[in-house]
Scaffold this active site. Structure first.
Site, PDB file in Angstrom:
ATOM      1  CB  SER A  86      -8.779   1.338   5.482  1.00 21.44           C
ATOM      2  OG  SER A  86      -9.448   2.535   5.194  1.00 21.44           O
ATOM      3  CB  SER A 120      -8.159   4.010   2.502  1.00 21.56           C
ATOM      4  OG  SER A 120      -7.382   3.357   3.484  1.00 21.56           O
ATOM      5  CE  LYS A 164      -3.959   2.022   2.498  1.00 20.62           C
ATOM      6  NZ  LYS A 164      -4.885   1.905   3.640  1.00 20.62           N
TER       7      LYS A 164
HETATM    8  N1  GLN Z   1     -13.340   4.844   5.516  1.00 14.83           N
HETATM    9  C1  GLN Z   1     -12.873   5.379   6.766  1.00 14.83           C
HETATM   10  C2  GLN Z   1     -12.433   6.797   6.590  1.00 14.83           C
HETATM   11  O1  GLN Z   1     -12.598   7.315   5.541  1.00 14.83           O
HETATM   12  C3  GLN Z   1     -11.753   4.535   7.312  1.00 14.83           C
HETATM   13  C4  GLN Z   1     -10.482   4.786   6.606  1.00 14.83           C
HETATM   14  C5  GLN Z   1      -9.353   3.952   7.122  1.00 14.83           C
HETATM   15  O2  GLN Z   1      -9.541   2.998   7.862  1.00 14.83           O
HETATM   16  N2  GLN Z   1      -8.162   4.373   6.734  1.00 14.83           N
HETATM   17  O3  GLN Z   1     -11.920   7.420   7.465  1.00 14.83           O
END
Ligand code: GLN
Length: 493
Positions: free
Chosen positions: A183, A159, A79
């Site tokens: 995410s 994400s 990532k």
């Molecule tokens: N979708 C959530 C956010 O936008 C979690 C993102 C994450 O876990 N990095 O904050």
């Protein structure tokens, strides 16, 4: 011989060790698959030479009869939130475009030490903020899955959407993810793969671009539970460079893996039955209970009364921490610098940040600075911290009655790219079942449960006590063995 790209972590590692194929052959096969799948936009940069060099090192070691690492010969996707020495690291942002770290993150270094090579840096939502992979400066990532009867590009979740798309499309056997509020789990659920967020502190955050430091955790995303157990073992470990790193030994999760759940009590939190949850998700939850019962577990009802406050509290705490963490991107030290004619220092900060951050990142910075401002700190930030403590306490109480919790991973299956862009609140709701475990720092995993009537994957979530990754993995294995999930997206890229 099966096509090498159909193999997962364990099969590759064992096949290389047994001499069935070379690490170089594996790296070449995946490099070619990555190149052929450019349409998915899963990678921001590809690093075929990194994968080949690591593979050659493994093959040379094997030829000399030396001990091979825990993931020797397995090429992975990284990532693009992990700093990789000399390889562009952007967090999918414009502000970090062209940034070449001088150092390697601890987690990526651990993986290279275990014998992995890198296929490339995976796309993500910008600074890991998002649930659909549409906030990347480098364009949306497409899921390899399509809704039956339609041709619309679907979201791979976010994400870690580059990670989920790549693993589901069989262009990487496994990938790193990070999970701040879902995410790893939500993208895993959307794409029919497995992903685990360990207990907060298991994996070092050193060298991981910070979003919300008290929540950020790295974890593996792979094709099955055993592969996740292997990869988590390679990623985790105490790191003196991270002040919140757990000073605990890393158990051998792979060897201890067992799908026998006799004596385990699985809690079903009644507050997770929320309005707006898809009927098919509720059905798969019922099915999950039956599978765990079949594996010997006892199913018990539990209550997590503060669940409904978790998501609102997350959307105060995470932006607050983000606004502080992202203050460092100011055009002075690294990344983008926008210096208009005749500008002073303040003008440069403003111009750089205006040009360098995307809309969602700006939204979070604004929310974060607002809730931390002198006049509103107690009304928002302090309240949210109290709720966080109550959410954690809910779990503590539940552990009196159960050993693990079973819940859906998400309230819906994947959706078409573009369909939720105008509606940030619906987008945020994607993580309603994921966020409580994040606020409490607990290990949690998503495993595939089946396909819905549109032919899209659904995931089930297991949440464990602190440090009980083993319990989570074991129950995940029990589900995996019973769901028999083998569906693969039809290849269109
Ligand atoms: N979708 C959530 C956010 O936008 C979690 C993102 C994450 O876990 N990095 O904050």
């Amino acid at each position: 011989m099966t096509e090498l790209t159909n193999l997962g972590v364990k099969a590759i590692r064992d096949g290389v060790a047994a001499g069935e194929f070379t690490a170089r052959e594996v790296a070449e096969a995946f490099n070619a698959a990555v190149a052929a799948a450019a349409e998915l936009n899963a990678f921001i940069v590809t690093t075929p030479d990194h994968a080949l060099a690591a593979a050659d090192a493994v093959d040379a070691k094997r030829a000399k009869g030396e001990q091979l690492g825990k993931m020797a010969g397995v090429p992975i996707g990284m990532k693009d939130l992990f700093a990789t020495k000399g390889v562009q690291t952007t967090a999918a942002s414009h502000i970090l475009e062209g940034f070449l770290p001088q150092y390697e993150s601890t987690v990526s270094q651990n993986l290279w030490d275990a014998g992995c090579g890198m296929l490339g840096k995976l796309n993500l939502d910008q600074f890991a903020m998002g649930s659909s992979n549409e906030t990347s400066y480098f364009g949306n990532v497409s899921s390899p899955w399509k809704k039956e009867g339609t041709n619309a590009a679907m979201s791979p979740g976010g994400s870690s959407g580059g990670s989920s798309s790549a693993v589901a499309a069989r262009i990487a056997p496994a990938a790193t993810g990070t999970d701040t509020g879902g995410s790893i789990r939500q993208p895993a659920a959307f794409t029919g793969i497995t992903g685990i967020k360990p207990t907060y502190g298991r994996c070092s955050r050193w060298g991981v671009v910070a979003f919300a430091s008290s929540l950020d955790q790295a974890g593996p995303m792979a094709r099955n539970v055993e592969d996740c157990a292997i990869m988590l073992g390679a990623m985790a470990g105490f790191d003196p460079k991270d002040a919140t790193s757990l000073q605990m030994d890393v158990p051998d999760w792979e060897t201890a893996l067992s799908a026998d759940l006799k004596g385990k009590r699985i809690g079903i939190p009644r507050e997770y039955r929320m309005d707006g949850t898809d009927a098919e998700i509720l059905e798969s939850w019922e099915q999950g209970k039956a599978w765990l019962r079949d594996a010997g577990a006892e199913i018990v009802d539990v209550s997590l009364p503060h669940t409904k406050y978790a998501l609102p509290a997350y959307y105060i705490i995470a932006p607050a921490e983000a606004s502080s963490n992202l203050a460092r991107y100011d055009g002075v030290r690294y990344g983008l610098r926008d210096l208009p004619e005749g500008a002073n220092l303040q003008d440069m900060y403003a111009a750089t940040r205006a040009a360098g951050f995307g809309d969602e990142v700006k939204r979070r910075v604004l929310i974060g600075t607002y809730v931390l401002s002198a006049g509103f700190y107690d009304a928002y930030y302090t309240q949210a911290q109290k709720i966080r403590a109550l959410v954690a306490q809910d779990f503590e109480r539940a552990w009196g009655a159960c050993d693990l919790i079973l819940a859906p991973t998400t309230p819906t299956a994947s959706f078409p790219l573009g369909s939720l862009n105008e509606d940030p609140l619906t987008m945020y709701l994607n993580d309603v079942f994921a966020v409580p475990a994040s606020l409490a720092g607990l290990p949690a995993m998503s495993v595939p449960a089946g396909l819905n009537k549109d032919g899209l994957p659904l995931g089930l979530q297991l949440i464990g006590k602190p440090f009980d990754e083993q319990g989570v993995l074991d129950a995940g294995l029990a589900i995996e063995q019973r769901s028999g999930f083998e569906a693969m997206p039809e290849r269109w890229w």
